[in-house]
Write an enzyme that holds these catalytic residues in place. Structure first.
Site, mmCIF file in Angstrom:
data_model
loop_
_atom_site.group_PDB
_atom_site.id
_atom_site.type_symbol
_atom_site.label_atom_id
_atom_site.label_comp_id
_atom_site.label_asym_id
_atom_site.label_seq_id
_atom_site.Cartn_x
_atom_site.Cartn_y
_atom_site.Cartn_z
ATOM 1 N N SER A 1 0.836 -1.120 -0.205
ATOM 2 C CA SER A 1 0.034 0.002 0.178
ATOM 3 C C SER A 1 0.780 1.192 0.058
ATOM 4 O O SER A 1 1.959 1.121 -0.066
ATOM 5 C CB SER A 1 -0.860 -0.048 1.202
ATOM 6 O OG SER A 1 -0.018 0.307 2.388
ATOM 7 N N LYS A 2 0.282 2.326 -0.083
ATOM 8 C CA LYS A 2 1.022 3.629 -0.106
ATOM 9 C C LYS A 2 2.030 3.759 1.093
ATOM 10 O O LYS A 2 3.226 4.407 0.597
ATOM 11 C CB LYS A 2 0.068 4.842 -0.053
ATOM 12 C CG LYS A 2 -0.621 5.043 -1.109
ATOM 13 C CD LYS A 2 -1.127 6.428 -1.403
ATOM 14 C CE LYS A 2 -2.114 6.881 -2.720
ATOM 15 N NZ LYS A 2 -3.410 6.975 -2.329
ATOM 16 N N ARG A 3 1.801 3.121 2.076
ATOM 17 C CA ARG A 3 2.824 3.656 3.199
ATOM 18 C C ARG A 3 3.998 2.705 2.870
ATOM 19 O O ARG A 3 5.237 2.897 3.430
ATOM 20 C CB ARG A 3 2.228 3.260 4.613
ATOM 21 C CG ARG A 3 2.026 1.835 4.875
ATOM 22 C CD ARG A 3 1.096 1.522 6.014
ATOM 23 N NE ARG A 3 0.456 0.197 5.775
ATOM 24 C CZ ARG A 3 1.145 -1.141 6.035
ATOM 25 N NH1 ARG A 3 2.236 -0.970 6.854
ATOM 26 N NH2 ARG A 3 0.409 -2.092 6.059
ATOM 27 N N GLY B 1 5.531 3.316 0.100
ATOM 28 C CA GLY B 1 6.047 3.915 -1.185
ATOM 29 C C GLY B 1 5.237 4.005 -2.154
ATOM 30 O O GLY B 1 4.019 3.546 -2.091
#
Ligand code: GLU
Length: 477
Positions: free
Chosen positions: A245-247, A249
């Site tokens: 996921s976005k966390r 990167g």
């Protein structure tokens, strides 16, 4: 029956890596079976809608070479169709109007959460009498339409990847199908469309597996034939880690494109995230993937996203490019870094320079760093010129020897330069490394770069001598 599959993203932002993998598997399956690949934009969730998203998604799919045969079809243009079907289901007794206010539902949800119960509608409106229903409708009370899930029994279906799945109907929520503003939920809209568009295989992310029993019940309620289901394993950020996921990167396809990943590499990489050919083959062109792909070889265990592997594929495909092709790809990065202008010609000097770094380039975005010294004079501290076991004096002497030697060389070709320089070093009693280090550093201004002989050949005699003189000056200052 000919195969028809769809990729059905919700336009809530840029297309993610996981979405592209789903699209790829849909595409490969369609092409392999000479079927039809449809793009459907599921834009009925107005809260999460992003007006740029549909364009982004199409751009990313085209970049990756996943061209669709039908669409894009926008669900927001088909609202009447969904509404009609929701009411039909209600008329047939498989759905009912729910007048519960959002506040009541929210309260209920909180209570269930506090009691650690799964969030569920308590079916209050399911049990309203006909009169109560009519009265509320006459009063103009807003309502949603919910599906009426059978109270007992078992819902079964077969998933191509996950096998037989069965769920007790008691565990299934009375899902909202149509919201009070007339917009359908995903569950209704996608299913009506899959039916009307004659989708034969529903290929989508594993996160939809828990919703599929509801869908099966809906197919039964409508009396429609079911497609085959194929859920794809999640992409994990690392071994033993959660979903990518976005966390972790960048996850948007466009950001990978901007970083200089080639579509061939991305496709090759994504194909192996969840699918395996059953052989050791690792490098696949799109044609080979189409030929070998099958849904039966998709695994149900999460696929680990491994950046080094992606870099490996990218390096491989960069090395496969001709210098002309690579120059076209690399040029925008050099322009952006201010090393060259838009109108800089793609000529032999550019190609020669590129040839010296092609082997080591993993991403196009590394090009400015790798090539900068070919396009502008390097700027570096004098210390860089001094090899580990050297002194400023020994480095200066080495540079003088190199300058003398190179001044005499007419044919500035790497093998000739190598022979002459090694000979000069030997004659003057300088270990070759002690000559080559200052020489290479003076030409490139970098700790690591292509070798001195190659760089000399590309820069040419005049430019090389100029840089060596300047380096010497730096040392003697
Ligand atoms: N709109 C859904 C999504 O973006 C589609 C799921 C499906 O393919 O049915 O995940």
């Amino acid at each position: 029956m000919s195969v028809r599959v769809r990729f059905a993203p919700s336009p809530t932002g840029e297309l993610h890596i996981g979405g592209l993998r789903t699209a790829l598997f849909c595409y490969l399956f369609a092409r392999k079976n000479r079927g039809v690949f449809i793009l459907r934009i599921e834009d009925t969730d107005r809260k999460r809608y992003d007006p740029h998203s549909a364009d982004h998604i199409q751009f990313a799919l085209r970049w990756a070479g996943l061209n669709w045969d039908e669409g894009p079809i926008f669900q927001s243009q088909r609202l009447e169709i969904y509404k009609k079907h929701a009411f039909e289901l209600m008329d047939a007794g498989h759905a009912y109007p729910c007048f519960c206010s959002p506040e009541r539902l929210e309260e209920m949800r909180k209570e269930q959460e506090a009691k650690k119960l799964p969030p569920r509608y308590d079916r209050r409106c399911r049990n309203l009498t006909e009169e109560e229903r009519e009265r509320l409708i006459m009063e103009g009370a807003p309502f949603t339409i919910r599906m009426k899930v059978p109270e007992s029994g078992i819902t079964k279906f077969k998933d191509i990847v996950y096998g037989e799945i069965s769920v007790r109907n008691e565990e299934i929520d009375d899902q909202v199908l149509l919201k009070s503003d007339g917009y359908p939920t995903y569950h209704l809209a996608h299913l009506v469309d899959d039916h009307l568009m004659e989708i034969t295989h529903v290929i989508r992310g594993e996160e939809w597996l828990p919703s599929t029993p509801k869908h099966v019940l809906l197919y039964q309620a409508f009396g429609w034939e079911m497609p085959e289901f194929c859920h794809l394993p999640s992409i994990l950020a690392g071994r033993g880690q959660g979903k990518l996921s976005k966390r972790h990167g960048a996850v948007s396809v466009i950001s990978y494109m901007e970083e200089g990943y080639l579509p061939e590499a991305m496709i090759n990489f994504l194909a192996l995230l969840g699918w395996s050919p059953g052989t050791d083959q690792e490098i696949f062109s799109m044609e080979e993937l189409i030929e070998q792909f099958s849904l039966e070889k998709v695994s149900h265990t999460g696929a680990v996203f491994n950046r080094e592997k992606l870099d490996f594929f990218n390096g491989y495909y960069i090395r496969k490019k001709s210098l002309e092709e690579l120059a076209i790809l690399v040029k925008p990065y050099l322009v952006k870094a201010g090393l060259i202008n838009e109108d800089y010609p793609l000529e032999p000097y550019f190609f020669m320079a590129l040839r010296t770094v092609q082997e080591r380039m993993k991403k196009l975005s590394e090009a400015p760093e790798l090539l900068s010294f070919y396009f502008k004079e390097p700027d570096y501290p004098a210390e860089l010129l001094i090899p580990k076991k050297g002194t400023p004096e020994s480095a200066a002497f080495a540079l003088e020897v190199a300058i003398d030697c190179l001044t005499e060389v007419e044919d500035f070709a790497a093998p000739v330069l190598e022979r002459e320089l090694r000979q000069a070093a030997q004659e003057k009693g300088i270990p070759p490394g002690n000559l080559l280090w200052p020489l290479r550093a003076a030409l490139t201004g970098k700790e690591a770069s292509p070798g001195a002989f190659e760089v000399l050949e590309v820069l040419g005699k005049d430019e090389s001598l100029l840089r060596l003189e300047k380096a010497l000056f730096k040392l003697k200052k």
